[in-house]
Write a protein that holds these residues in place. Sequence first.
Motif, mmCIF file in Angstrom:
data_model
loop_
_atom_site.group_PDB
_atom_site.id
_atom_site.type_symbol
_atom_site.label_atom_id
_atom_site.label_comp_id
_atom_site.label_asym_id
_atom_site.label_seq_id
_atom_site.Cartn_x
_atom_site.Cartn_y
_atom_site.Cartn_z
ATOM 1 N N ASN A 6 0.792 -1.197 0.043
ATOM 2 C CA ASN A 6 0.132 -0.050 0.005
ATOM 3 C C ASN A 6 0.841 1.212 -0.266
ATOM 4 N N GLU A 7 0.978 1.945 -1.144
ATOM 5 C CA GLU A 7 1.582 3.166 -1.368
ATOM 6 C C GLU A 7 1.484 4.162 -0.145
ATOM 7 N N GLU A 8 0.149 4.394 0.012
ATOM 8 C CA GLU A 8 -0.309 5.674 0.968
ATOM 9 C C GLU A 8 0.344 4.944 2.504
ATOM 10 N N MET A 9 0.065 3.723 2.723
ATOM 11 C CA MET A 9 0.445 3.223 4.048
ATOM 12 C C MET A 9 2.131 3.588 4.114
ATOM 13 N N LYS A 10 2.839 3.100 3.109
ATOM 14 C CA LYS A 10 4.309 3.354 3.048
ATOM 15 C C LYS A 10 4.772 4.803 3.065
ATOM 16 N N ASN A 11 3.978 5.656 2.341
ATOM 17 C CA ASN A 11 4.540 7.198 2.655
ATOM 18 C C ASN A 11 4.192 7.794 3.966
ATOM 19 N N ALA A 12 2.897 7.296 4.471
ATOM 20 C CA ALA A 12 2.454 7.665 5.893
ATOM 21 C C ALA A 12 3.635 7.294 6.928
ATOM 22 N N VAL A 13 4.164 6.082 6.657
ATOM 23 C CA VAL A 13 5.055 5.443 7.848
ATOM 24 C C VAL A 13 6.313 6.402 7.631
ATOM 25 N N LYS A 14 6.737 6.504 6.308
ATOM 26 C CA LYS A 14 8.001 7.438 5.922
ATOM 27 C C LYS A 14 8.021 8.855 6.714
#
Length: 308
Positions: free
Chosen positions: A288-296
């Motif tokens: 999930n790109e949105e989750m990965k970006n939010a974690v970053k």
Amino acid sequence: ENKTDVAEFILYGLTQDKTVAKVCFSLVLVFYATIILGNLLIIITIKTSEQLSSPMYFFLGFLSFIDVSYSTVTAPKLIYDLLVEEKTISFAGCIAQLFAGHFFGCTEIFLLTVMAYDRCIAICKPLHYTNIVNKHACGWLVAASWVGALVHSVVQTLLVIQLPFCGPNEIDHYFCDVHPLLKLACTDTYIIGISVAANSGVISVSCFIVLVVSYAVILVSLRTRSSEARLKALYTCTSHITVVVLFLGPCIFIYMRSSTTFSADKMVSVFYTIITPMLNPLIYTLRNEEMKNAVKKLWSRKVKGSER
């Protein structure tokens, strides 16, 4: 009149081999730590990120909470028992573990079904999505999952607690569950076994059918979409389908029968009580790109905060 003489139960655990037990201890400890850290990361990320405010992430946050709770019902006791000779649990503790395991497990099944419904509406009726799956509806769907699971676990517990246990008190498992306990009852459990299968098995199979239908509808609706829209929808749905198969498959194998037990039950139980809750954070973040970006972003904020 039913009478219980057993004050505690002896658990066989995962293995009787001390060397294998030490290996299992290390693995389960790492798995449980991963479950806690991974799911807490998802919960914190969703709570602190403005970009993750859609119903999908609202449900995902609850799923992570359920995963932590569900694994905590069995994993800490299992970790401790892998180090000791006598693996005992009191009668009250056994019943409490039975109740909590079915409560959180059934909540997860209902929540996965709700998440499939959410994806179905989002993909098939995007213009009406915010009106159908609003905050009020999300709250009711989660509450219904809790209530449905509570009714299920109360029924399962009442079916077992009424049985007489007069010995032996040795459970060939690493936690208290319905089928191993039915084998120890000092009475005929055929009817109760069928009731257990009807209660647990039918819920698992029914939800699985709803999930299959939901994704079938999604696949049909995607035929008219652009290739980019199809790819994005399939990418999101694949993560959810993976979790559903990993969790519901073993549950159906275990509970869609009466009081019969198999030697493979313990290994299958490890899969849905420990392995799947550990994999869920990885599946939902890595795909999930949105989750990965939010974690970053969350990580970068913490790094900047520590440098000040």
